[in-house]
Design a protein around this motif. Structure first.
Motif, mmCIF file in Angstrom:
data_model
loop_
_atom_site.group_PDB
_atom_site.id
_atom_site.type_symbol
_atom_site.label_atom_id
_atom_site.label_comp_id
_atom_site.label_asym_id
_atom_site.label_seq_id
_atom_site.Cartn_x
_atom_site.Cartn_y
_atom_site.Cartn_z
ATOM 1 N N LEU A 53 42.283 45.257 33.439
ATOM 2 C CA LEU A 53 42.351 45.429 35.318
ATOM 3 C C LEU A 53 41.257 45.096 35.648
ATOM 4 O O LEU A 53 41.073 44.953 37.122
ATOM 5 C CB LEU A 53 43.348 46.416 35.345
ATOM 6 N N ARG A 54 40.255 46.298 35.655
ATOM 7 C CA ARG A 54 39.178 46.111 36.489
ATOM 8 C C ARG A 54 38.459 44.719 36.466
ATOM 9 O O ARG A 54 37.555 44.182 37.464
ATOM 10 C CB ARG A 54 37.706 47.632 35.344
ATOM 11 N N SER A 55 38.416 43.954 34.623
ATOM 12 C CA SER A 55 37.749 42.354 35.141
ATOM 13 C C SER A 55 37.997 41.948 36.017
ATOM 14 O O SER A 55 37.694 40.799 36.667
ATOM 15 C CB SER A 55 37.272 42.394 33.672
ATOM 16 N N SER A 56 39.181 41.941 36.251
ATOM 17 C CA SER A 56 40.371 40.504 37.223
ATOM 18 C C SER A 56 40.233 41.671 38.489
ATOM 19 O O SER A 56 39.907 40.391 39.779
ATOM 20 C CB SER A 56 41.304 40.523 36.632
ATOM 21 N N SER A 57 40.291 42.424 38.377
ATOM 22 C CA SER A 57 40.548 43.001 40.376
ATOM 23 C C SER A 57 38.889 42.450 41.262
ATOM 24 O O SER A 57 39.150 42.253 42.080
ATOM 25 C CB SER A 57 41.063 43.862 39.740
ATOM 26 N N ARG A 58 38.155 42.321 40.564
ATOM 27 C CA ARG A 58 37.455 42.029 40.754
ATOM 28 C C ARG A 58 36.845 41.075 41.223
ATOM 29 O O ARG A 58 36.144 40.288 42.408
ATOM 30 C CB ARG A 58 35.397 41.836 40.168
ATOM 31 N N TYR A 59 37.873 40.052 41.452
ATOM 32 C CA TYR A 59 38.186 38.663 41.964
ATOM 33 C C TYR A 59 38.838 38.256 43.071
ATOM 34 O O TYR A 59 39.664 37.737 44.254
ATOM 35 C CB TYR A 59 38.602 37.732 40.946
ATOM 36 N N PHE A 60 39.415 39.998 43.225
ATOM 37 C CA PHE A 60 40.612 39.936 44.979
ATOM 38 C C PHE A 60 39.641 40.136 45.955
ATOM 39 O O PHE A 60 38.754 40.543 45.881
ATOM 40 C CB PHE A 60 41.796 41.164 44.385
ATOM 41 N N ASN A 61 40.382 38.927 45.942
ATOM 42 C CA ASN A 61 40.128 38.633 47.865
ATOM 43 C C ASN A 61 40.662 39.564 49.180
ATOM 44 O O ASN A 61 41.997 38.653 49.370
ATOM 45 C CB ASN A 61 39.535 37.850 47.823
ATOM 46 N N TYR A 62 40.941 39.782 49.375
ATOM 47 C CA TYR A 62 41.170 40.881 51.068
ATOM 48 C C TYR A 62 41.230 39.317 51.769
ATOM 49 O O TYR A 62 42.876 39.770 52.176
ATOM 50 C CB TYR A 62 40.868 41.773 51.704
ATOM 51 N N GLU A 63 40.323 39.342 52.067
ATOM 52 C CA GLU A 63 40.942 37.757 53.149
ATOM 53 C C GLU A 63 41.735 36.998 53.249
ATOM 54 O O GLU A 63 42.612 36.531 54.370
ATOM 55 C CB GLU A 63 39.577 37.170 53.349
ATOM 56 N N SER A 64 42.348 36.982 51.407
ATOM 57 C CA SER A 64 43.875 36.302 51.337
ATOM 58 C C SER A 64 45.220 36.823 51.933
ATOM 59 O O SER A 64 45.476 35.351 52.459
ATOM 60 C CB SER A 64 43.673 36.634 49.789
ATOM 61 N N LEU A 65 45.065 37.556 52.277
ATOM 62 C CA LEU A 65 46.245 38.209 52.086
ATOM 63 C C LEU A 65 46.197 37.795 53.634
ATOM 64 O O LEU A 65 47.480 37.834 54.087
ATOM 65 C CB LEU A 65 46.094 39.988 52.805
#
Length: 508
Positions: free
Chosen positions: A421-433
């Motif tokens: 979960l930690r290693s994948s969530s670093r690619y989350f981009n709030y701008e996307s929403l």
């Protein structure tokens, strides 16, 4: 010898291998070279030769022998290294069902070729993988078709006393082994019955059972998919104890955390996570997005892996696992159905790496507006990463409402959950929403659910502190991709999707 490593033809690689004839596509003819390299240079013990969704080359054995006779003299196909067909499931594929006949008919042909080369009786192909296995009858369909439709055809009388065997020779091998590929929740929950009934009828000396890791993740979420893989291997151990038949589990995992996190840079964790599995898929991103040295080292580690006895779930634990999967998949599926349009739109611009026929999956649930049609798992993952919404995080806030005993069972059976979960969530981009709303008009309730999931991870799991150049660059590219899509700069969309795949070392 039961192989520990299985090279597959999954099109999940971002980089292209140097030997490919095309700039961006590994062609069907290239796959002969690919198999040879997997055996000789990477140390992989088995190649899955895929007849599902493509025009299969049934002369593969002859072509391999012609590439390097000395190598195959020393490394005997069918004894030291292996080639295993994945055939279409005739109950699922419809128009493709007659490929089953074509593929199975080539097994005796390849036997004859190997007999001339090795000057002894040895079957270079004697096992087939059946996808979408949901009951024992679908398994019987294939093995009985081979025995009665292929082997017994040698006794057909043509005229007078002339039979087929007099024209084409004896058909060998007389039997094949079937490897069920089990891909859905209900079938995994029913695995003891499926395998048990098949073994009662066929009475094989041993069985290899293939558990999918990608499609269950796509249908139910990353955490349910991992739990299902543990449930499956627990059930297999019980069957083995009950019948005395040896069972050799295969896990079909990919490089992304969502599809199993089985890649060279995570190999120790992956072997620990799936420590009761015997054979591991070595997919294209594993082989081509890392240095050859690291790939060979990782393959060597898998080949040396010794499986351990799995956690055996009692009745109460099974109930808990099923409850977690039901709760999680309900939320995950609602989000995915809500963002299916952007997923499908971005899929178009992902790099394509194999010559494949169109194969669209029908998502396994529906609502009043109809079912959500989605791409295959690799494109599904690639599209979500390109959107800046890693699929691993979706559904995670369900964990907040679970009792303590549920969390204890999760921690015991998904060892690397927090790391994934930690290693994948670093690619989350709030701008996307914001772009999901602006471009596709995604429902505010769906946006709220995604926010809740990432905030749960930030508060309870922690987002990786990795602020490396490649991660920051990936997040900038995801914003640029959405901006380009909004402004119909579609060439740029494809370029950004490709650059992001290179950075994370997998398409999906």
């Amino acid at each position: 010898m039961i192989p520990k490593t299985m090279s597959t033809q999954h099109p999940d690689n971002a980089k292209m291998p140097s030997w490919a004839s095309g700039r961006s596509i590994i062609s069907n003819e290239d796959e002969i070279e690919e198999a040879y390299i997997a055996y000789k240079y990477l140390g992989i013990q088995e190649v899955m030769w895929d007849a599902e969704g493509k025009d299969v080359d049934t002369h593969v054995i002859r072509k391999l022998f012609s590439k390097d006779r000395e190598f195959f003299d020393k490394n005997v196909l069918g004894r030291d290294i292996f080639l295993t067909y994945r055939v279409p499931n005739p109950l699922i594929e419809g128009a493709e069902r007659k490929i089953l006949n074509e593929t199975l008919s080539s097994i005796p042909l390849n036997y004859d070729v190997a007999r001339r080369v090795y000057e002894r009786d040895i079957a270079p192909v004697f096992e087939v993988i059946l996808p979408f296995t949901t009951d024992y009858r679908s398994m019987l369909n294939v093995v009985k078709f081979y025995e009665k439709g292929i082997v017994d055809s040698e006794n057909i009388k043509l005229y007078d006393d002339v039979r087929v065997q007099d024209i084409t020779g004896k058909v060998m091998p007389e039997k094949i082994n079937l490897i069920p590929l089990i891909e859905d929740r209900d079938s995994i929950f029913n695995i003891e019955s499926i395998i048990g009934k098949y073994s009662e009828i066929i009475k094989p000396h041993y069985m290899r059972v293939f558990i999918a890791r990608s499609d269950p993740a796509m249908n139910y979420g990353m955490i349910p998919a991992t739990l299902l893989s543990k449930y499956a291997v627990s059930g297999m151990y019980r069957i083995s104890e009950k019948t005395g038949m040896e069972l050799y589990p295969i896990i079909g995992a990919g490089s992304s955390p969502f599809r199993g996190n089985l890649g060279p840079d995570n190999i120790k964790r992956a072997l620990s996570e799936y420590d009761s599995y015997y054979t591991f898929s070595v997919q294209s991103a594993f082989r081509y997005d890392y240095s050859e040295v690291s790939v060979k080292e990782a393959v060597s580690m898998i080949n040396a892996h010794k499986p351990v006895i799995p956690n055996l779930f009692d009745r109460d634990q099974e109930i808990i696992i099923k409850h977690i999967i039901d709760l999680y998949s309900s939320r995950f599926q609602k989000i995915i159905e809500g963002i299916s349009k952007p997923i499908n739109d971005i899929t178009t611009y992902l790099p394509k790496r194999r010559t494949r026929k169109l194969h669209t999956g029908l998502f396994g649930y529906s609502r009043s507006t109809g079912s959500a049609r989605l791409p295959r798992a690799i494109a599904f993952v690639g599209a979500l990463y390109s959107l800046g919404i890693p699929p691993e995080i979706l559904g995670a806030s369900v964990l907040a409402g679970l009792p303590e005993e549920y969390h204890a069972l999760l921690d015991q059976n998904y060892k690397n959950m927090y790391f994934d979960l930690r290693s994948s969530s670093r690619y989350f981009n709030y701008e996307s929403l914001k772009y999901l709303t602006d471009i596709w008009g995604i429902d505010s309730d769906i946006i709220k659910m995604i926010r809740e999931d990432i905030r749960y991870i930030e508060s309870n799991v922690g987002v990786s502190t990795d602020s490396s150049y490649s991660v920051e660059k990936h997040n900038i590219f995801s914003t640029l991709l959405l901006l380009a899509f909004k402004n119909k700069k579609f060439d740029e969309v494809g370029r950004y999707a490709y650059e992001m795949a290179l950075l994370r070392k997998f398409v999906g």
